[in-house]
Design an enzyme around this catalytic site. Structure first.
Site, PDB file in Angstrom:
ATOM      1  N   LYS A  22       0.839  -1.209   0.000  1.00 26.83           N
ATOM      2  CA  LYS A  22       0.000   0.000   0.000  1.00 26.83           C
ATOM      3  C   LYS A  22       0.869   1.252   0.000  1.00 26.83           C
ATOM      4  CE  LYS A  22      -1.714   1.567   4.083  1.00 26.83           C
ATOM      5  NZ  LYS A  22      -1.383   2.971   4.402  1.00 26.83           N
ATOM      6  N   ASN A  23       1.856   1.283   0.894  1.00 19.56           N
ATOM      7  CA  ASN A  23       2.621   2.525   1.057  1.00 19.56           C
ATOM      8  C   ASN A  23       3.641   2.752  -0.055  1.00 19.56           C
ATOM      9  OD1 ASN A  23       1.109   3.115   3.239  1.00 19.56           O
ATOM     10  ND2 ASN A  23       2.643   2.577   4.778  1.00 19.56           N
ATOM     11  N   ARG A  92      -3.634  10.563   4.382  1.00 19.70           N
ATOM     12  CA  ARG A  92      -2.439  11.400   4.338  1.00 19.70           C
ATOM     13  C   ARG A  92      -1.559  11.139   3.107  1.00 19.70           C
ATOM     14  NH1 ARG A  92       0.585  14.363   7.999  1.00 19.70           N
ATOM     15  NH2 ARG A  92       2.796  14.289   7.483  1.00 19.70           N
ATOM     16  N   CYS A 116      -3.943  12.905  12.956  1.00 15.81           N
ATOM     17  CA  CYS A 116      -4.817  11.739  13.076  1.00 15.81           C
ATOM     18  C   CYS A 116      -4.521  11.063  14.401  1.00 15.81           C
ATOM     19  CB  CYS A 116      -4.643  10.789  11.895  1.00 15.81           C
ATOM     20  SG  CYS A 116      -3.049  10.042  11.823  1.00 15.81           S
ATOM     21  N   ARG A 121       1.383  14.740  13.161  1.00 14.96           N
ATOM     22  CA  ARG A 121       1.766  14.526  11.766  1.00 14.96           C
ATOM     23  C   ARG A 121       1.898  15.822  10.955  1.00 14.96           C
ATOM     24  NH1 ARG A 121      -0.805   9.224   9.303  1.00 14.96           N
ATOM     25  NH2 ARG A 121       1.252   9.091   8.386  1.00 14.96           N
ATOM     26  N   ASP A 307       4.946   0.744  11.930  1.00 14.87           N
ATOM     27  CA  ASP A 307       3.715   0.123  11.424  1.00 14.87           C
ATOM     28  C   ASP A 307       3.540  -1.328  11.876  1.00 14.87           C
ATOM     29  OD1 ASP A 307       3.018   2.482  10.227  1.00 14.87           O
ATOM     30  OD2 ASP A 307       3.622   1.897   8.210  1.00 14.87           O
ATOM     31  N   ARG A 399      -8.619  -0.224   4.838  1.00 15.07           N
ATOM     32  CA  ARG A 399      -7.689   0.752   4.250  1.00 15.07           C
ATOM     33  C   ARG A 399      -6.359   0.099   3.884  1.00 15.07           C
ATOM     34  NH1 ARG A 399      -6.719   6.039   7.478  1.00 15.07           N
ATOM     35  NH2 ARG A 399      -5.428   6.244   5.642  1.00 15.07           N
TER      36      ARG A 399
HETATM   37  C1  EPZ Z   1       4.502   6.944   6.105  1.00 12.54           C
HETATM   38  O1  EPZ Z   1       3.835   8.088   6.605  1.00 12.54           O
HETATM   39  C2  EPZ Z   1       3.477   5.832   6.053  1.00 12.54           C
HETATM   40  N1  EPZ Z   1       2.353   6.236   5.202  1.00 12.54           N
HETATM   41  C3  EPZ Z   1       2.991   5.497   7.465  1.00 12.54           C
HETATM   42  O2  EPZ Z   1       2.157   4.354   7.368  1.00 12.54           O
HETATM   43  C4  EPZ Z   1       4.196   5.138   8.333  1.00 12.54           C
HETATM   44  O3  EPZ Z   1       3.753   4.939   9.648  1.00 12.54           O
HETATM   45  C5  EPZ Z   1       5.222   6.257   8.297  1.00 12.54           C
HETATM   46  O4  EPZ Z   1       5.598   6.564   6.932  1.00 12.54           O
HETATM   47  C6  EPZ Z   1       6.494   5.929   9.045  1.00 12.54           C
HETATM   48  O5  EPZ Z   1       7.088   4.784   8.507  1.00 12.54           O
HETATM   49  C7  EPZ Z   1       2.449   6.143   3.887  1.00 12.54           C
HETATM   50  O6  EPZ Z   1       3.476   5.760   3.336  1.00 12.54           O
HETATM   51  C8  EPZ Z   1       1.247   6.485   3.099  1.00 12.54           C
HETATM   52  P1  EPZ Z   1       6.841  10.152   8.062  1.00 12.54           P
HETATM   53  P2  EPZ Z   1       4.560   9.514   6.564  1.00 12.54           P
HETATM   54  O7  EPZ Z   1       6.776  11.469   7.372  1.00 12.54           O
HETATM   55  O8  EPZ Z   1       5.486   9.583   5.416  1.00 12.54           O
HETATM   56  C9  EPZ Z   1       7.473  13.342  11.467  1.00 12.54           C
HETATM   57  C10 EPZ Z   1       0.262   3.027   7.837  1.00 12.54           C
HETATM   58  O9  EPZ Z   1      -0.273   2.538   8.860  1.00 12.54           O
HETATM   59  N2  EPZ Z   1       7.324  14.357  10.410  1.00 12.54           N
HETATM   60  O10 EPZ Z   1       7.926   9.214   7.668  1.00 12.54           O
HETATM   61  O11 EPZ Z   1       3.515  10.536   6.678  1.00 12.54           O
HETATM   62  C11 EPZ Z   1       6.207  12.550  11.715  1.00 12.54           C
HETATM   63  O12 EPZ Z   1       5.298  13.240  12.549  1.00 12.54           O
HETATM   64  C12 EPZ Z   1       0.791   4.438   7.830  1.00 12.54           C
HETATM   65  O13 EPZ Z   1       0.340   2.404   6.761  1.00 12.54           O
HETATM   66  C13 EPZ Z   1       7.636  15.668  10.683  1.00 12.54           C
HETATM   67  O14 EPZ Z   1       8.018  16.020  11.812  1.00 12.54           O
HETATM   68  O15 EPZ Z   1       5.419   9.451   7.873  1.00 12.54           O
HETATM   69  C14 EPZ Z   1       6.768  11.287  12.311  1.00 12.54           C
HETATM   70  O16 EPZ Z   1       7.052  11.500  13.681  1.00 12.54           O
HETATM   71  C15 EPZ Z   1       0.493   5.207   9.052  1.00 12.54           C
HETATM   72  N3  EPZ Z   1       7.483  16.580   9.694  1.00 12.54           N
HETATM   73  C16 EPZ Z   1       8.068  11.086  11.553  1.00 12.54           C
HETATM   74  O17 EPZ Z   1       8.404  12.382  11.028  1.00 12.54           O
HETATM   75  C17 EPZ Z   1       7.083  16.236   8.438  1.00 12.54           C
HETATM   76  O18 EPZ Z   1       6.982  17.124   7.579  1.00 12.54           O
HETATM   77  C18 EPZ Z   1       8.013  10.111  10.406  1.00 12.54           C
HETATM   78  O19 EPZ Z   1       6.859  10.375   9.610  1.00 12.54           O
HETATM   79  C19 EPZ Z   1       6.807  14.904   8.167  1.00 12.54           C
HETATM   80  C20 EPZ Z   1       6.931  13.969   9.172  1.00 12.54           C
END
Ligand code: EPZ
Length: 420
Positions: A22-23, A92, A116, A121, A307, A399
């Site tokens: 999915k991701n 997202r 969320c 996020r 995850d 989802r």
């Molecule tokens: C991806 O989300 C995945 N979603 C998430 O999967 C997964 O949990 C996450 O990566 C971490 O591996 C998709 O790929 C669609 P991040 P993403 O930006 O990219 C912080 C699932 O269950 N951050 O890597 O949005 C953030 O808050 C989902 O399948 C900032 O601070 O996650 C987090 O603490 C849920 N500023 C960390 O970085 C930003 O601009 C990592 O988040 C962006 C993120």
């Protein structure tokens, strides 16, 4: 809304085949916006989230056919630059249309995704990276309004408070493919899903090196072409089935997964006394009666994935001792603790740690979670619990897990859907 009813304790056996990721699929689908030529994407899981992305691509002017895990994306008319709140707010992953739209149209108006249940996020890293590529980013009425007189390559540090960001790396990498000059992303996300996106972009004619490492270099090109690409298997789905076998002390075989994407999980399972054998890409899980307690902290890849944190905690709820599970990616991602405790688990939260005192048995109960992986943890607990568990709001499972009920039934579980 439907609920999933699980009659435990399940004894799983046989084989399960893993679906496409999915991701990986979501940003890959967004990347089709970078070309007006035809794209065929294979091994796309048929899920609520991928269907939402189809709806978003259609709203942006693409024509999309989606059947039997194959997507055909064509562009009959000009692209539109506005990604609406209704679609972006539900998922997202849809925020990663921002980079491609900006690169292709020099402008984009994309709804902010918002927070969320797993945390606040923010999107500051997406904004920082695209600004460095010579875009002007403004916020108005819940939307990001991005404009550029032409994207230019830049040397960007994309690390944040919690490490690298998967979708920010994807957004900036996609935008940089069509920027003038060279972009270097430092502290880039190394997740296999980012690597898969880079491989797809390369097949479209992008010049990318270093993907899969924290330093990605992108030399901008004038134009990207159409592509025929196959998405990698879903490592989180595979990990979820491995953990379901561990919790129910079952022996199962997992086909179609990539073992090397799951090394951090396999390492912890070995510590827990669960045997996992990788035989030419086929994974055999041989669980033991006694699960040893194992502590783990989540990190960006190749660390233990956030995850799989909830599903691992469901297994540790049944371990013979105390384990500490820490989430360093989403420190608030512990919504499942209260629900697992309703099933007889003994887990308490201290800050970013879940401290599980393993119990001998879990008991079926009606439960509910507001996040995909927390719901998966409740399914695992339900399979391992005595009696009947009802997992409500299965909307979340839909989802991210393709044919979940069907796959579990094929593994011998007594699981069915009912109207709640
Ligand atoms: C991806 O989300 C995945 N979603 C998430 O999967 C997964 O949990 C996450 O990566 C971490 O591996 C998709 O790929 C669609 P991040 P993403 O930006 O990219 C912080 C699932 O269950 N951050 O890597 O949005 C953030 O808050 C989902 O399948 C900032 O601070 O996650 C987090 O603490 C849920 N500023 C960390 O970085 C930003 O601009 C990592 O988040 C962006 C993120």
């Amino acid at each position: 809304m439907d609920k999933l009813v699980i009659q435990g304790v399940a004894s799983l056996k046989g084989e399960v085949t893993i679906s496409g990721s999915k991701n990986a699929a979501l940003p890959i689908m967004a990347a089709t916006l970078l070309t007006s030529e035809d794209c065929v994407i294979r091994n796309v899981p048929m899920l609520r989230d991928t269907k939402t992305m189809v709806a978003l691509l259609k709203s942006l002017g693409k024509k999309v056919e989606f059947s039997k895990n194959k997507l055909t994306v064509t562009q009959p008319a000009a692209l539109k630059h506005i990604a609406d709140y209704k679609l972006v707010s539900t998922m997202r992953g849809s925020f990663c249309v921002l980079g491609p739209l900006l690169a292709k149209l020099q402008k984009a108006k994309v709804s902010l995704p918002g927070g969320c249940v797993i945390g606040i996020r923010p999107v500051d890293l997406h904004i920082k990276g695209l600004t460095a590529l010579n875009a002007m980013m403004n916020f108005d009425n819940g939307y990001v309004i991005a404009k550029t007189k032409g994207l230019k390559g830049a040397h960007i540090y994309l690390g944040g408070v919690f490490g690298s960001s998967v979708l920010a790396t994807a957004n900036v990498m996609m935008a940089a493919t069509l920027a003038r000059g060279t972009t270097v992303i430092e502290s880039a996300a190394c997740e296999p899903e980012v690597e898969d996106l880079a491989n797809m972009l390369i097949d479209m004619g992008a010049k990318i090196t270093g993907h899969g490492s924290p330093k990605i270099t992108i030399v901008g090109v004038k134009k990207l072409s159409g592509v025929n690409y196959k998405v990698i298997p879903d490592r989180i789905e595979a990990g979820t089935y491995v953990l379901a076998a561990a919790a129910t002390r079952s022996n199962i075989t997992i086909k179609g997964a990539n073992y090397t994407h799951l090394m951090s999980l396999m390492d912890k399972l070995e510590e827990a006394g669960i045997k996992v054998i990788n035989e030419k890409g086929i994974i055999h899980v041989k669980a033991r009666k006694v699960i040893k307690p194992v502590s783990v902290a989540t990190h960006p890849y190749p660390g233990f994935p956030t995850d799989l944190q909830a599903q691992f905690l469901a297994v540790m709820a049944l371990a013979g001792g105390i384990s500490v599970i820490t989430d360093r990616v989403y420190p608030d991602r512990f919504i499942h603790i209260a629900e697992l405790n309703r099933m007889g688990a003994n887990i308490r939260r201290e800050g970013t740690n879940a401290i599980a005192q393993g119990v001998k048995k879990l008991y079926g109960a009606p439960v509910m979670a507001s996040d995909l992986r927390a719901s998966a943890a409740l399914v695992i607990a339900g399979l391992a619990a005595e009696g009947t568990t009802e997992v409500h709001r299965i909307y979340h499972l839909e989802r991210g897990y393709e044919k979940l009920e069907e796959k579990l039934v094929a593994l011998g579980a007594n699981v069915w859907k009912e109207k709640a």
